[in-house]
Design an enzyme around this catalytic site. Structure first.
Site, short mmCIF file in Angstrom:
data_model
loop_
_atom_site.label_atom_id
_atom_site.label_comp_id
_atom_site.label_asym_id
_atom_site.label_seq_id
_atom_site.Cartn_x
_atom_site.Cartn_y
_atom_site.Cartn_z
N ASN A 9 0.87 -1.18 0.00
CA ASN A 9 0.00 0.00 0.00
C ASN A 9 0.90 1.23 0.00
O ASN A 9 1.47 1.58 1.02
CB ASN A 9 -0.89 -0.03 1.26
CG ASN A 9 -1.74 1.22 1.41
OD1 ASN A 9 -1.85 2.03 0.48
ND2 ASN A 9 -2.34 1.39 2.58
N TRP A 10 1.03 1.84 -1.17
CA TRP A 10 1.97 2.98 -1.30
C TRP A 10 1.44 4.26 -0.67
O TRP A 10 2.15 5.23 -0.53
CB TRP A 10 2.29 3.22 -2.77
CG TRP A 10 3.07 2.13 -3.43
CD1 TRP A 10 3.53 0.98 -2.85
CD2 TRP A 10 3.49 2.07 -4.80
NE1 TRP A 10 4.21 0.22 -3.78
CE2 TRP A 10 4.20 0.87 -4.98
CE3 TRP A 10 3.33 2.93 -5.90
CZ2 TRP A 10 4.75 0.50 -6.21
CZ3 TRP A 10 3.88 2.57 -7.12
CH2 TRP A 10 4.59 1.37 -7.27
N LYS A 11 0.17 4.28 -0.35
CA LYS A 11 -0.47 5.49 0.20
C LYS A 11 -0.16 6.68 -0.71
O LYS A 11 -0.09 6.50 -1.94
CB LYS A 11 -0.02 5.72 1.65
CG LYS A 11 -0.20 4.45 2.50
CD LYS A 11 0.01 4.66 3.96
CE LYS A 11 -0.18 3.34 4.69
NZ LYS A 11 -0.10 3.45 6.12
N HIS A 95 -9.55 1.53 4.83
CA HIS A 95 -8.26 1.66 5.52
C HIS A 95 -8.42 2.59 6.72
O HIS A 95 -9.20 3.54 6.67
CB HIS A 95 -7.20 2.20 4.56
CG HIS A 95 -5.83 2.14 5.15
ND1 HIS A 95 -5.36 3.09 6.02
CD2 HIS A 95 -4.84 1.22 5.02
CE1 HIS A 95 -4.14 2.74 6.41
NE2 HIS A 95 -3.80 1.62 5.81
N GLU A 97 -6.74 4.91 7.80
CA GLU A 97 -6.52 6.34 7.52
C GLU A 97 -7.77 6.96 6.87
O GLU A 97 -8.08 8.12 7.12
CB GLU A 97 -5.27 6.50 6.63
CG GLU A 97 -4.00 6.27 7.44
CD GLU A 97 -2.84 5.67 6.68
OE1 GLU A 97 -2.81 5.73 5.45
OE2 GLU A 97 -1.95 5.11 7.36
N GLU A 167 -5.50 -4.73 10.60
CA GLU A 167 -4.46 -3.74 10.82
C GLU A 167 -4.75 -3.00 12.13
O GLU A 167 -5.50 -2.01 12.12
CB GLU A 167 -4.44 -2.73 9.67
CG GLU A 167 -4.19 -3.36 8.33
CD GLU A 167 -3.61 -2.36 7.33
OE1 GLU A 167 -2.46 -2.55 6.93
OE2 GLU A 167 -4.29 -1.39 7.00
N GLY A 173 2.46 2.21 10.89
CA GLY A 173 3.45 3.27 10.75
C GLY A 173 4.13 3.65 12.06
O GLY A 173 4.80 4.68 12.13
N SER A 211 3.30 -2.20 10.42
CA SER A 211 4.74 -2.31 10.66
C SER A 211 5.32 -3.67 10.30
O SER A 211 6.18 -4.19 11.01
CB SER A 211 5.07 -1.94 12.12
OG SER A 211 4.73 -0.58 12.36
N GLY A 232 2.82 -1.08 4.32
CA GLY A 232 2.85 0.34 3.98
C GLY A 232 4.28 0.79 3.71
O GLY A 232 4.86 0.55 2.65
N GLY A 233 4.90 1.40 4.72
CA GLY A 233 6.22 2.02 4.57
C GLY A 233 7.25 1.13 3.89
O GLY A 233 7.98 1.59 2.99
#
Ligand code: PGA
Length: 253
Positions: A9-11, A95, A97, A167, A173, A211, A232-233
């Site tokens: 997930n590149w956001k 998600h 966010e 999640e 994150g 994470s 993600g990251g």
């Protein structure tokens, strides 16, 4: 061997050339991988470029969101019908966010999931509790409510198409990862709840997100109830995403 999903997930990250370079490296390394499924979720504008680059490869794309409406005067929104029209397979919905920053409620997420399914997309439905909820030991019922809101709007046949991503919000994150026991228990809970709701539906794949890094991927992948990762990251750099995959593979054999 279980089929495992590695979803990145590149956001709202990466510019065009960076995205193309990352995608090309992944295609060179994993374009023929068919035992497991790699999914990339770029920002909307990059989707057509990635589609071209990935033509003929086994790597699939997901969008990070989709509208609950088919078409009309909804400035800035993207219809799931258009996403499906571009031959994209997956869409990430709900998600944390989107829920926390854009006010997406359980009911709205459920409408989005329903329309995505009607558009022939496979939704990756994100669920997970905040730290406050976990500290009160309410995580099971909290997640049940998130799932129930979606399932009540679907037929058993539609429910079969779902993937879930567990999640925990406190792990996204933050570098804090849920313990293997916490992950195992929650994934089992999610699968049992869906089965209880729709005995005819198969147990859904449940991805873990929050994470995921090269150093915890192997341990998490070994958990029987974990069917993949939503990263993600660490999906933004080839070296990290590659190590997550490489460190997971022995656990999946
Ligand atoms: P993270 O994000 O891997 O950076 O924690 C996961 C996600 O939000 O899907």
């Amino acid at each position: 061997m279980k089929k495992f999903y590695f979803a990145g997930n590149w956001k709202m990250n990466l510019l065009k050339e960076q995205a193309l370079a990352l995608t090309k490296s992944l295609k060179d390394a994993y374009g023929k991988l068919d035992k497991h499924q790699i999914i990339l979720a770029p920002p909307f504008l990059l989707v057509p470029y990635l589609l071209d680059l990935l033509a003929g490869s086994k790597i699939k794309l997901a969008c990070q969101n989709a509208s609950q409406e088919r078409s009309g005067a909804f400035t800035g929104e993207v219809s799931p019908l258009l996403i499906a029209d571009l031959k994209i397979d997956y869409v990430i919905l709900g998600h944390s966010e989107r829920r926390a920053l854009y006010g997406e409620t359980n009911a709205l997420v459920a409408d989005k999931v329903k329309l995505a399914l009607e558009s022939s997309l496979r939704p990756i439905v994100c669920i997970g509790e905040t730290l406050e909820i976990r500290e009160k030991n309410l995580e099971n019922s909290y997640v049940e409510q998130q799932i129930q809101a979606v399932l009540v709007k679907l037929t058993a046949e539609q429910a079969r198409q779902l993937l879930f991503a567990y999640e925990p919000v406190w792990a996204i994150g933050t570098g804090k990862v849920a313990s293997p026991q916490e992950v195992e228990l929650m994934h089992r809970h999610i699968k049992s709840y869906v089965q209880k709701f729709y005995p005819e539906a198969l147990e859904p794949p449940v991805l873990y997100g929050g994470s995921v890094k090269p150093d915890n991927a192997g341990t998490l992948a070994k958990i029987k109830e974990v069917d993949g990762f939503l990263v993600g990251g660490a999906s933004l750099e080839f070296a990290l995403f590659d190590k997550i995959i490489q460190n997971s593979l022995p656990s999946l054999a």
